[in-house]
Design a protein around this motif. Structure first.
Motif: not given
Length: 139
Positions: A8-36
């Protein structure tokens, strides 16, 4: 042998890592327009859901009025929203609307997000659905 708690701890780590990747992509898209991405979500609520008061936004985002005020002040400084005071003869009441530039920014980001979403793999979509389900039950 790996125990159930370790798995379960390993899955939580993987889950968190994947969420961070998604959040990074979402912020990268919006940052092109000067917003988070968070600022994009505030504009989305104002435009799409017609949440026009700071208190409505605070309830939706489960945050404080001062936190919403900071977000709105930042969006106003970027000329993406504007505030209207004094509706119903009470100067304490405030409503918020998106400016034409705010609407254009919102539509541009939304279009990019829809393009990106079309490229997501089924397991990414399933992950997001599971996260939503998990968070609904955790709260």
């Amino acid at each position: 042998m790996v125990g159930k708690a370790d798995t379960r701890m390993q899955l939580l780590g993987e889950w968190y890592s994947k969420l961070q990747q998604i959040a990074t992509k979402l912020n990268a898209i919006s940052r092109k327009y000067d917003v988070s991405f968070e600022q994009f979500l505030v504009i989305e609520q104002i435009i799409e859901e017609e949440r026009k008061s700071p208190s409505e936004l605070a309830v939706f985002f489960k945050t404080s009025l001062p936190a919403v005020s900071r977000k709105l002040n930042l969006l106003q400084s970027k000329r993406l929203v504007y505030k209207i005071r004094g509706e119903q003869d009470d100067q304490r009441l405030m409503r918020v609307n998106a400016t034409p530039e705010g609407i254009e920014t919102y539509e541009s980001i939304k279009a990019e997000l829809l393009t990106w979403d079309a490229q997501l793999k089924d397991h990414d979509i399933n992950l997001m659905a599971m996260v939503n389900h998990t968070l609904e039950h955790a709260n």
